[in-house]
Design a protein around this motif. Sequence first.
Motif, short mmCIF file in Angstrom:
data_model
loop_
_atom_site.label_atom_id
_atom_site.label_comp_id
_atom_site.label_asym_id
_atom_site.label_seq_id
_atom_site.Cartn_x
_atom_site.Cartn_y
_atom_site.Cartn_z
N SER A 24 -18.95 -16.63 -33.43
CA SER A 24 -18.92 -18.05 -33.81
C SER A 24 -18.33 -18.22 -35.20
O SER A 24 -17.54 -19.14 -35.45
CB SER A 24 -20.34 -18.63 -33.78
OG SER A 24 -20.87 -18.60 -32.47
N MET A 27 -14.47 -17.80 -34.95
CA MET A 27 -13.77 -18.88 -34.27
C MET A 27 -13.83 -20.18 -35.08
O MET A 27 -12.85 -20.94 -35.12
CB MET A 27 -14.34 -19.09 -32.87
CG MET A 27 -14.22 -17.88 -31.94
SD MET A 27 -12.58 -17.10 -31.94
CE MET A 27 -11.51 -18.46 -31.57
N LEU A 28 -14.95 -20.45 -35.74
CA LEU A 28 -15.05 -21.65 -36.57
C LEU A 28 -14.12 -21.54 -37.77
O LEU A 28 -13.48 -22.52 -38.17
CB LEU A 28 -16.49 -21.85 -37.03
CG LEU A 28 -17.46 -22.33 -35.94
CD1 LEU A 28 -18.89 -22.30 -36.45
CD2 LEU A 28 -17.10 -23.73 -35.45
N GLN A 31 -10.48 -22.23 -36.55
CA GLN A 31 -10.16 -23.62 -36.25
C GLN A 31 -10.17 -24.48 -37.52
O GLN A 31 -9.42 -25.45 -37.61
CB GLN A 31 -11.14 -24.18 -35.22
CG GLN A 31 -10.86 -25.61 -34.78
CD GLN A 31 -9.45 -25.82 -34.20
OE1 GLN A 31 -8.76 -24.87 -33.81
NE2 GLN A 31 -9.02 -27.07 -34.15
N TRP A 55 -9.86 -13.98 -29.42
CA TRP A 55 -9.48 -15.30 -29.94
C TRP A 55 -8.32 -15.91 -29.17
O TRP A 55 -8.16 -17.14 -29.15
CB TRP A 55 -9.24 -15.27 -31.44
CG TRP A 55 -7.98 -14.73 -32.03
CD1 TRP A 55 -7.86 -13.59 -32.76
CD2 TRP A 55 -6.68 -15.35 -32.06
NE1 TRP A 55 -6.56 -13.43 -33.20
CE2 TRP A 55 -5.82 -14.51 -32.80
CE3 TRP A 55 -6.15 -16.52 -31.52
CZ2 TRP A 55 -4.47 -14.80 -33.01
CZ3 TRP A 55 -4.81 -16.81 -31.73
CH2 TRP A 55 -3.99 -15.96 -32.46
N TYR A 58 -10.44 -17.84 -26.64
CA TYR A 58 -11.34 -18.88 -27.12
C TYR A 58 -10.67 -19.95 -27.97
O TYR A 58 -11.06 -21.13 -27.91
CB TYR A 58 -12.50 -18.27 -27.90
CG TYR A 58 -13.57 -17.68 -27.02
CD1 TYR A 58 -14.41 -18.50 -26.27
CD2 TYR A 58 -13.76 -16.30 -26.95
CE1 TYR A 58 -15.39 -17.96 -25.46
CE2 TYR A 58 -14.74 -15.76 -26.14
CZ TYR A 58 -15.55 -16.59 -25.40
OH TYR A 58 -16.52 -16.05 -24.60
N LEU A 62 -11.54 -23.90 -27.34
CA LEU A 62 -12.41 -24.60 -28.28
C LEU A 62 -11.72 -25.82 -28.89
O LEU A 62 -12.39 -26.78 -29.29
CB LEU A 62 -12.85 -23.65 -29.40
CG LEU A 62 -13.84 -22.56 -29.00
CD1 LEU A 62 -14.01 -21.55 -30.13
CD2 LEU A 62 -15.18 -23.15 -28.62
#
Length: 241
Positions: A24, A27-28, A31, A55, A58, A62
């Motif tokens: 998490s 990925m956060l 982005q 990634w 995802y 996302l």
Amino acid sequence: AYLIYTSGSTGQPKGVMISQRGLSNHMLWMQEQLPLRATDAVLQKTPFSFDASVWEFYAPLLAGARLVMAQPGGHQDAQYLVEVMEREGVTRLQGVPTLLRMLVSEGGLERCTQLREVFSGGEVLTLELAESILRTHDELKLYNLYGPTETTIEVMWQEAERDRVYAGEEVSIGRPIRNTQVYVLDAEMQLVPVGVVGELYIGGAGLGRGYLKRPALTAERFVPHPYSTEPGARLYRTGDL
């Protein structure tokens, strides 16, 4: 979150346990720092036995962007990848320098007019290759990524700035992503001065839980964090100097 096997520099496969927290966080960060738009398309071509594939899967999902799936084994065929990227309007691509060099040498990246971001990782990004990639499109951005499997995909990043690359400046592995600490330490776990060789240690949210059913190896590579006040905090010994 997932278990993935890596041999690293030892050649002996070992299962790395990665947490939901680590995934998490990565990925956060991606982005927030390198946002995808709904109009973007990401090429998924890395086999899922490699964590770089995570990634690719995802990031577009996302962000509500488009996920373009290459056929199995497609990552070994540069001409096929170019055809897919050109046909599907891929805007984000990641690859090891070996693959990126093949794409450049065959004139493939020049044909992919929608491509706006290229990510390099897994091997050293040479100055010569960085310059070749950046010269394919005036608006193209290139990023260098670094990170062992044990620390959740990538933990350091650096944009290859066009002016600096053209001036002959090597592209470094950059700075840590969010919630990540990186230290260069000597054999006594002491910080080394700038310019002195030391081993790279990584801590923070992306740190894996350890190796599946390998407690001795886990204790050897995931060591107590000497600079943290958090109970049980650890650092990962990368072995990289």
